[in-house]
Motif scaffolding. Structure first.
Motif, mmCIF file in Angstrom:
data_model
loop_
_atom_site.group_PDB
_atom_site.id
_atom_site.type_symbol
_atom_site.label_atom_id
_atom_site.label_comp_id
_atom_site.label_asym_id
_atom_site.label_seq_id
_atom_site.Cartn_x
_atom_site.Cartn_y
_atom_site.Cartn_z
ATOM 1 N N VAL A 30 0.836 -1.199 0.000
ATOM 2 C CA VAL A 30 0.000 0.000 0.000
ATOM 3 C C VAL A 30 0.869 1.247 0.000
ATOM 4 O O VAL A 30 0.608 2.204 -0.734
ATOM 5 C CB VAL A 30 -0.941 -0.016 1.230
ATOM 6 C CG1 VAL A 30 -1.614 1.329 1.406
ATOM 7 C CG2 VAL A 30 -1.980 -1.085 1.077
ATOM 8 N N THR A 31 1.942 1.223 0.807
ATOM 9 C CA THR A 31 2.840 2.379 0.857
ATOM 10 C C THR A 31 3.472 2.646 -0.500
ATOM 11 O O THR A 31 3.538 3.789 -0.962
ATOM 12 C CB THR A 31 3.946 2.132 1.903
ATOM 13 O OG1 THR A 31 3.331 1.695 3.097
ATOM 14 C CG2 THR A 31 4.729 3.372 2.164
ATOM 15 N N MET A 32 3.933 1.567 -1.150
ATOM 16 C CA MET A 32 4.536 1.732 -2.481
ATOM 17 C C MET A 32 3.517 2.309 -3.457
ATOM 18 O O MET A 32 3.826 3.195 -4.260
ATOM 19 C CB MET A 32 5.026 0.382 -3.011
ATOM 20 C CG MET A 32 6.223 -0.165 -2.286
ATOM 21 S SD MET A 32 7.583 0.976 -2.351
ATOM 22 C CE MET A 32 7.897 1.271 -0.661
ATOM 23 N N MET A 33 2.258 1.815 -3.379
ATOM 24 C CA MET A 33 1.218 2.304 -4.282
ATOM 25 C C MET A 33 0.919 3.783 -4.029
ATOM 26 O O MET A 33 0.613 4.527 -4.961
ATOM 27 C CB MET A 33 -0.058 1.483 -4.096
ATOM 28 C CG MET A 33 -0.035 0.182 -4.857
ATOM 29 S SD MET A 33 0.485 0.488 -6.525
ATOM 30 C CE MET A 33 -0.076 -0.940 -7.340
ATOM 31 N N THR A 34 1.028 4.208 -2.755
ATOM 32 C CA THR A 34 0.821 5.638 -2.464
ATOM 33 C C THR A 34 1.879 6.471 -3.165
ATOM 34 O O THR A 34 1.584 7.540 -3.700
ATOM 35 C CB THR A 34 0.899 5.892 -0.952
ATOM 36 O OG1 THR A 34 0.386 4.772 -0.282
ATOM 37 C CG2 THR A 34 0.115 7.099 -0.569
ATOM 38 N N GLY A 35 3.138 5.967 -3.165
ATOM 39 C CA GLY A 35 4.195 6.671 -3.882
ATOM 40 C C GLY A 35 3.901 6.762 -5.366
ATOM 41 O O GLY A 35 4.069 7.817 -5.988
ATOM 42 N N VAL A 36 3.428 5.640 -5.943
ATOM 43 C CA VAL A 36 3.077 5.630 -7.371
ATOM 44 C C VAL A 36 1.977 6.645 -7.649
ATOM 45 O O VAL A 36 2.035 7.418 -8.619
ATOM 46 C CB VAL A 36 2.624 4.211 -7.789
ATOM 47 C CG1 VAL A 36 2.035 4.233 -9.172
ATOM 48 C CG2 VAL A 36 3.781 3.254 -7.728
ATOM 49 N N PHE A 37 0.984 6.673 -6.758
ATOM 50 C CA PHE A 37 -0.127 7.622 -6.924
ATOM 51 C C PHE A 37 0.387 9.059 -6.930
ATOM 52 O O PHE A 37 -0.021 9.867 -7.758
ATOM 53 C CB PHE A 37 -1.127 7.412 -5.782
ATOM 54 C CG PHE A 37 -2.402 8.179 -5.946
ATOM 55 C CD1 PHE A 37 -3.475 7.621 -6.611
ATOM 56 C CD2 PHE A 37 -2.525 9.456 -5.442
ATOM 57 C CE1 PHE A 37 -4.638 8.321 -6.772
ATOM 58 C CE2 PHE A 37 -3.692 10.166 -5.599
ATOM 59 C CZ PHE A 37 -4.754 9.596 -6.267
ATOM 60 N N SER A 38 1.320 9.360 -6.028
ATOM 61 C CA SER A 38 1.850 10.719 -5.959
ATOM 62 C C SER A 38 2.593 11.087 -7.237
ATOM 63 O O SER A 38 2.433 12.196 -7.752
ATOM 64 C CB SER A 38 2.795 10.855 -4.775
ATOM 65 O OG SER A 38 2.082 10.925 -3.602
ATOM 66 N N LEU A 39 3.400 10.146 -7.758
ATOM 67 C CA LEU A 39 4.148 10.452 -8.984
ATOM 68 C C LEU A 39 3.191 10.669 -10.153
ATOM 69 O O LEU A 39 3.371 11.595 -10.951
ATOM 70 C CB LEU A 39 5.117 9.318 -9.297
ATOM 71 C CG LEU A 39 6.393 9.344 -8.470
ATOM 72 C CD1 LEU A 39 7.298 8.215 -8.877
ATOM 73 C CD2 LEU A 39 7.117 10.660 -8.668
#
Lengths: 189, 142
Positions: A30-39
């Motif tokens: 989930v944390t990694m996906m949040t980073g992807v969402f931000s980018l």
């Protein structure tokens, strides 16, 4: 046409990332996906001409907040337990809220309209007077630091307050951990 | 065709609403506290992008003047005011996120769990225990 294509493909990826976050139960993912969402949202902001905001979003959203999330994960747990409630009531709440918001957008001016009320207000004056008053090429910089300086001062005090709050909550973590076993023994004896 | 123009002009707003509602769903439906914070962040990002999209002007460019400050009056610049407000918003957002995460660390320390319903169960148990103790102290059932 190309604009629309880029817009739609970025949105598809954003929504897919959002749904992946809903489904995923491993919090690391989930944390990694949040980073992807931000980018992805930073990319969308670039297409909306907000280069400064895209820069900040990429640094803060994908950088600092990922670090904060990861450090929280190491101190807590890494797996989300399976939900106990049925998802129907939340879905109903979300559908009603979404419908109300969409109803609110119906009488808004079209996207990119140059005569929208947001475009003709004080912003036009800032753009006009800025080069004489400040002599800086970046409009966002001079509005942030000068015309809207009080906003930025308030923001700084908010960040300071949050920093003090975090320090007060977290401080003494190791000390309490060391003391806890001895206190438990005291209760037993 | 005015219909198509209207739909294309509002499509962005509706897609942002979908993103916002994804975040809201996570906040309402998920019991894990970290997941709730992630949902809040999602909602917040969607609101930011929506706000920025209000300032966009078709055919405009990023609001940065040429370095020699010879501004061509024919150039259209996108409205910079939403950008400024959202820059402030992003920084305040990360401040609230970090405060929330620190609270979660403390909650985990006290309750040894970060699932909402387990925390509620423990709280209920504590209150019942306290009521029993107080009742005994007053002699008989409270």
């Amino acid at each position: 046409m190309l604009d629309l294509f880029i817009d739609l493909s970025l949105f598809t990826m954003l929504v897919a990332t959002g749904f992946a976050i809903v489904k995923m139960r491993r919090l690391f993912g989930v944390t990694m996906m949040t980073g992807v969402f931000s980018l992805l949202s930073a990319m969308l902001l670039v297409t909306l001409d907000a280069v400064d905001v895209a820069f900040t979003e990429a640094a803060v959203g994908a950088g600092i907040s990922t670090v904060l999330m990861l450090s929280t994960l190491t101190l807590t747990s890494r797996i989300e337990k399976s939900p106990v409630h049925t998802p129907w009531i939340p879905l109903l709440v979300v559908a009603v809220t979404g419908a109300v918001i969409i109803y609110g957008t119906l009488d808004m001016p079209n996207f990119g309209d140059a005569n929208a009320p947001a475009q003709v207000g004080v912003a036009a004056q800032y753009m006009e007077r800025g080069p004489e008053d400040m002599d800086l090429p970046n409009t966002v910089t001079y509005i942030l630091a000068s015309y809207r300086g009080y906003d930025t001062m308030g923001e700084t005090s908010v960040v300071f307050t949050a920093g003090v709050g975090v320090l007060m909550l977290i401080s003494g973590l190791r000390r309490r951990r060391r003391r806890k076993p001895s206190r438990d023994e005291g209760e037993v004896s | 065709m005015p219909e198509i123009e209207y739909i294309l002009g509002h499509l962005n707003y509706w897609l942002f609403t979908v993103l916002m509602m994804t975040g809201l769903y996570i906040v309402v439906a998920k019991g894990n506290l970290i997941k709730k914070i992630v949902g809040l962040n999602l909602f917040q990002s969607a609101v930011f992008m929506f706000y920025i999209s209000l300032g966009k002007i078709t055919g405009g460019t990023a609001p940065i003047f040429p370095l020699d400050m010879r501004i061509d009056p024919a150039t259209v610049y996108t409205n910079p005011l939403p950008h400024v407000l959202i820059l402030t918003g992003i920084v305040v957002g990360i401040a609230t996120t970090s405060l929330g995460l620190a609270l979660i660390v403390r909650i985990r320390e006290e309750y040894n769990t970060i699932e909402e319903d387990e925390i509620l169960g423990i709280e209920k148990e504590l209150v019942a225990q306290e009521n029993r103790t107080l009742g005994d102290a007053m002699g008989g059932r409270a």
